[in-house]
Structure formats: C-alpha cells, structure tokens
Design a protein around this motif. Structure first.
Motif, PDB file in Angstrom:
ATOM      1  N   THR A  67       5.984  -2.156  -4.005  1.00 54.40           N
ATOM      2  CA  THR A  67       5.738  -3.162  -2.994  1.00 54.40           C
ATOM      3  C   THR A  67       7.041  -3.505  -2.302  1.00 54.40           C
ATOM      4  O   THR A  67       8.079  -2.904  -2.589  1.00 54.40           O
ATOM      5  CB  THR A  67       5.094  -4.423  -3.626  1.00 54.40           C
ATOM      6  N   LEU A  68       6.983  -4.447  -1.416  1.00 53.10           N
ATOM      7  CA  LEU A  68       8.170  -4.988  -0.759  1.00 53.10           C
ATOM      8  C   LEU A  68       8.181  -6.486  -1.022  1.00 53.10           C
ATOM      9  O   LEU A  68       7.178  -7.054  -1.460  1.00 53.10           O
ATOM     10  CB  LEU A  68       8.145  -4.679   0.737  1.00 53.10           C
ATOM     11  N   THR A  69       9.284  -7.132  -0.744  1.00 52.84           N
ATOM     12  CA  THR A  69       9.381  -8.559  -1.048  1.00 52.84           C
ATOM     13  C   THR A  69       8.454  -9.399  -0.186  1.00 52.84           C
ATOM     14  O   THR A  69       8.063 -10.489  -0.595  1.00 52.84           O
ATOM     15  CB  THR A  69      10.827  -9.068  -0.906  1.00 52.84           C
ATOM     16  N   ALA A  70       8.085  -8.911   0.993  1.00 57.21           N
ATOM     17  CA  ALA A  70       7.173  -9.643   1.871  1.00 57.21           C
ATOM     18  C   ALA A  70       6.336  -8.657   2.680  1.00 57.21           C
ATOM     19  O   ALA A  70       6.863  -7.646   3.156  1.00 57.21           O
ATOM     20  CB  ALA A  70       7.965 -10.541   2.813  1.00 57.21           C
ATOM     21  N   PRO A  71       5.046  -8.954   2.864  1.00 55.36           N
ATOM     22  CA  PRO A  71       4.189  -8.039   3.626  1.00 55.36           C
ATOM     23  C   PRO A  71       4.669  -7.820   5.057  1.00 55.36           C
ATOM     24  O   PRO A  71       4.467  -6.746   5.613  1.00 55.36           O
ATOM     25  CB  PRO A  71       2.821  -8.731   3.618  1.00 55.36           C
ATOM     26  N   GLY A  72       5.324  -8.794   5.653  1.00 52.71           N
ATOM     27  CA  GLY A  72       5.794  -8.657   7.022  1.00 52.71           C
ATOM     28  C   GLY A  72       7.151  -8.006   7.142  1.00 52.71           C
ATOM     29  O   GLY A  72       7.766  -8.031   8.209  1.00 52.71           O
ATOM     30  N   CYS A  73       7.616  -7.399   6.072  1.00 49.31           N
ATOM     31  CA  CYS A  73       8.939  -6.772   6.064  1.00 49.31           C
ATOM     32  C   CYS A  73       9.031  -5.737   7.190  1.00 49.31           C
ATOM     33  O   CYS A  73       8.156  -4.879   7.325  1.00 49.31           O
ATOM     34  CB  CYS A  73       9.182  -6.113   4.716  1.00 49.31           C
ATOM     35  N   PRO A  74      10.082  -5.802   8.001  1.00 50.11           N
ATOM     36  CA  PRO A  74      10.193  -4.887   9.142  1.00 50.11           C
ATOM     37  C   PRO A  74      10.344  -3.411   8.774  1.00 50.11           C
ATOM     38  O   PRO A  74      10.132  -2.551   9.615  1.00 50.11           O
ATOM     39  CB  PRO A  74      11.423  -5.395   9.897  1.00 50.11           C
ATOM     40  N   VAL A  75      10.687  -3.113   7.525  1.00 48.77           N
ATOM     41  CA  VAL A  75      10.850  -1.713   7.128  1.00 48.77           C
ATOM     42  C   VAL A  75       9.616  -1.162   6.413  1.00 48.77           C
ATOM     43  O   VAL A  75       9.654  -0.061   5.874  1.00 48.77           O
ATOM     44  CB  VAL A  75      12.105  -1.518   6.230  1.00 48.77           C
ATOM     45  N   ALA A  76       8.524  -1.901   6.415  1.00 44.90           N
ATOM     46  CA  ALA A  76       7.331  -1.514   5.652  1.00 44.90           C
ATOM     47  C   ALA A  76       6.848  -0.106   5.992  1.00 44.90           C
ATOM     48  O   ALA A  76       6.412   0.628   5.105  1.00 44.90           O
ATOM     49  CB  ALA A  76       6.213  -2.527   5.862  1.00 44.90           C
ATOM     50  N   GLN A  77       6.924   0.289   7.237  1.00 41.34           N
ATOM     51  CA  GLN A  77       6.440   1.610   7.636  1.00 41.34           C
ATOM     52  C   GLN A  77       7.359   2.736   7.160  1.00 41.34           C
ATOM     53  O   GLN A  77       6.906   3.785   6.736  1.00 41.34           O
ATOM     54  CB  GLN A  77       6.292   1.684   9.162  1.00 41.34           C
ATOM     55  N   ALA A  78       8.664   2.509   7.238  1.00 42.46           N
ATOM     56  CA  ALA A  78       9.628   3.573   6.959  1.00 42.46           C
ATOM     57  C   ALA A  78      10.123   3.609   5.516  1.00 42.46           C
ATOM     58  O   ALA A  78      10.535   4.665   5.037  1.00 42.46           O
ATOM     59  CB  ALA A  78      10.829   3.433   7.893  1.00 42.46           C
ATOM     60  N   PHE A  79      10.084   2.494   4.833  1.00 38.09           N
ATOM     61  CA  PHE A  79      10.730   2.411   3.526  1.00 38.09           C
ATOM     62  C   PHE A  79      10.145   3.354   2.472  1.00 38.09           C
ATOM     63  O   PHE A  79      10.904   3.949   1.699  1.00 38.09           O
ATOM     64  CB  PHE A  79      10.746   0.965   3.030  1.00 38.09           C
ATOM     65  N   PRO A  80       8.823   3.539   2.399  1.00 33.77           N
ATOM     66  CA  PRO A  80       8.312   4.503   1.417  1.00 33.77           C
ATOM     67  C   PRO A  80       8.911   5.896   1.606  1.00 33.77           C
ATOM     68  O   PRO A  80       9.179   6.601   0.625  1.00 33.77           O
ATOM     69  CB  PRO A  80       6.800   4.491   1.663  1.00 33.77           C
ATOM     70  N   GLY A  81       9.156   6.296   2.831  1.00 33.04           N
ATOM     71  CA  GLY A  81       9.790   7.593   3.085  1.00 33.04           C
ATOM     72  C   GLY A  81      11.219   7.645   2.585  1.00 33.04           C
ATOM     73  O   GLY A  81      11.683   8.684   2.100  1.00 33.04           O
ATOM     74  N   VAL A  82      11.932   6.541   2.676  1.00 33.51           N
ATOM     75  CA  VAL A  82      13.300   6.456   2.146  1.00 33.51           C
ATOM     76  C   VAL A  82      13.274   6.645   0.635  1.00 33.51           C
ATOM     77  O   VAL A  82      14.063   7.404   0.064  1.00 33.51           O
ATOM     78  CB  VAL A  82      13.951   5.101   2.517  1.00 33.51           C
ATOM     79  N   VAL A  83      12.332   5.955  -0.025  1.00 35.81           N
ATOM     80  CA  VAL A  83      12.206   6.057  -1.484  1.00 35.81           C
ATOM     81  C   VAL A  83      11.813   7.478  -1.874  1.00 35.81           C
ATOM     82  O   VAL A  83      12.404   8.069  -2.785  1.00 35.81           O
ATOM     83  CB  VAL A  83      11.184   5.021  -2.008  1.00 35.81           C
ATOM     84  N   GLU A  84      10.846   8.039  -1.178  1.00 37.95           N
ATOM     85  CA  GLU A  84      10.417   9.412  -1.463  1.00 37.95           C
ATOM     86  C   GLU A  84      11.578  10.389  -1.301  1.00 37.95           C
ATOM     87  O   GLU A  84      11.768  11.288  -2.124  1.00 37.95           O
ATOM     88  CB  GLU A  84       9.271   9.803  -0.546  1.00 37.95           C
ATOM     89  N   GLY A  85      12.373  10.214  -0.269  1.00 40.12           N
ATOM     90  CA  GLY A  85      13.522  11.090  -0.039  1.00 40.12           C
ATOM     91  C   GLY A  85      14.529  11.028  -1.172  1.00 40.12           C
ATOM     92  O   GLY A  85      15.057  12.056  -1.604  1.00 40.12           O
ATOM     93  N   ALA A  86      14.787   9.832  -1.686  1.00 38.70           N
ATOM     94  CA  ALA A  86      15.725   9.677  -2.803  1.00 38.70           C
ATOM     95  C   ALA A  86      15.197  10.370  -4.054  1.00 38.70           C
ATOM     96  O   ALA A  86      15.948  11.036  -4.776  1.00 38.70           O
ATOM     97  CB  ALA A  86      15.978   8.199  -3.083  1.00 38.70           C
ATOM     98  N   VAL A  98       4.820   8.156  -2.687  1.00 44.60           N
ATOM     99  CA  VAL A  98       5.075   6.724  -2.800  1.00 44.60           C
ATOM    100  C   VAL A  98       3.920   5.996  -2.139  1.00 44.60           C
ATOM    101  O   VAL A  98       3.620   6.225  -0.970  1.00 44.60           O
ATOM    102  CB  VAL A  98       6.410   6.334  -2.124  1.00 44.60           C
ATOM    103  N   GLU A  99       3.282   5.140  -2.901  1.00 43.07           N
ATOM    104  CA  GLU A  99       2.182   4.330  -2.385  1.00 43.07           C
ATOM    105  C   GLU A  99       2.661   2.892  -2.295  1.00 43.07           C
ATOM    106  O   GLU A  99       3.116   2.312  -3.282  1.00 43.07           O
ATOM    107  CB  GLU A  99       0.971   4.420  -3.311  1.00 43.07           C
ATOM    108  N   LEU A 100       2.547   2.302  -1.120  1.00 43.38           N
ATOM    109  CA  LEU A 100       2.926   0.913  -0.900  1.00 43.38           C
ATOM    110  C   LEU A 100       1.702   0.038  -1.154  1.00 43.38           C
ATOM    111  O   LEU A 100       0.642   0.266  -0.568  1.00 43.38           O
ATOM    112  CB  LEU A 100       3.429   0.742   0.533  1.00 43.38           C
ATOM    113  N   VAL A 101       1.850  -0.934  -2.056  1.00 39.18           N
ATOM    114  CA  VAL A 101       0.746  -1.828  -2.409  1.00 39.18           C
ATOM    115  C   VAL A 101       1.195  -3.274  -2.234  1.00 39.18           C
ATOM    116  O   VAL A 101       2.394  -3.567  -2.277  1.00 39.18           O
ATOM    117  CB  VAL A 101       0.250  -1.585  -3.852  1.00 39.18           C
ATOM    118  N   TRP A 102       0.240  -4.162  -2.068  1.00 37.33           N
ATOM    119  CA  TRP A 102       0.565  -5.579  -1.868  1.00 37.33           C
ATOM    120  C   TRP A 102      -0.044  -6.465  -2.936  1.00 37.33           C
ATOM    121  O   TRP A 102       0.140  -7.685  -2.919  1.00 37.33           O
ATOM    122  CB  TRP A 102       0.102  -6.036  -0.481  1.00 37.33           C
TER     123      TRP A 102
END
Length: 122
Positions: A67-86, A98-102
């Motif tokens: 998840t992210l710290t807040a649903p309205g996080c501006p990186v919500a769309q791109a961040f799973p790809g960053v994690v997957e890349g790492a 990487v599955e983003l859940v709330w």
C-alpha cells in the motif's frame, strides 16, 4: 493459479525479521529496503507498506501486496513499477508482480521499531 491468487495466499511479514541473504526472500527484502517512500524518509519495508511477500525460489517468482501511506498519494500510479524494478534487479528473480491495495489502510502501527525510532516516534 493466477499470480493474484498466489499473492493473496501470502501472509504479511508483520514482525519484519532480519533477512537471510542466502535466500531469495532475504535478497528481495534487502532490495525493498532500498526503495524509500517519497514523503517519509524510511524504506517501504520498514515503513510497513509491504503487506505480503511471496517468493517461489525455484521459479524465481516474487509477488508483493503493498500500500501507500495515503490513497491520494501522487506517485500511486508509478510507484508499483519502481518497486517491481528494484525487485527485478535481484539475482534469481525472473518474474515480479506488485499489487497495490488499500485495505487495510496503512497506519503507524505497521512501522518497524527501527522506523519509528528514525522518525522520533518512540
């Protein structure tokens, strides 16, 4: 079994033990610890954003529910790809999802003691 079903079978690592770097899971955890939340200067693993981690060492398959710290996080769309890349950079990983859940929503209680200490929350 789909990757999503496989992910849902994983249990959260609430205690966040020190990883064994001789295992694929340990190396993946170390990779997750190199990815930092864009708003809080703590890595996503110790921040408690990783809800579950599934590793099939034989198949080189890694699944992450996070998840992210807040649903309205501006990186919500791109961040799973960053994690997957790492994670894909880890030797032995051939597939990562990487599955983003709330649900449940993230809270400070998910943070490791080290993360709370680093942020002066102890």
């Amino acid at each position: 079994m789909s990757m999503i079903d496989w992910l849902r079978k994983a249990e959260a690592h609430e205690d966040r033990p020190e990883p064994d770097l001789d295992t694929l899971e340990g190396r993946v955890i170390e990779a997750l610890r190199t990815v930092y939340d864009p708003e809080i200067p703590v890595n996503i693993y110790d921040l408690g954003l990783v809800y579950s981690l599934s590793v099939d060492e034989a198949a080189g398959k890694v699944g992450i529910r996070m998840t992210l710290t807040a649903p309205g996080c501006p990186v919500a769309q791109a961040f799973p790809g960053v994690v997957e890349g790492a994670v894909m950079e880890v030797s032995g990983v051939d597939e990562a999802e990487v599955e983003l859940v709330w649900d449940p929503p993230w809270s400070r209680e998910r943070m490791s003691e080290a993360a709370r200490l680093a942020l002066g929350l102890l």
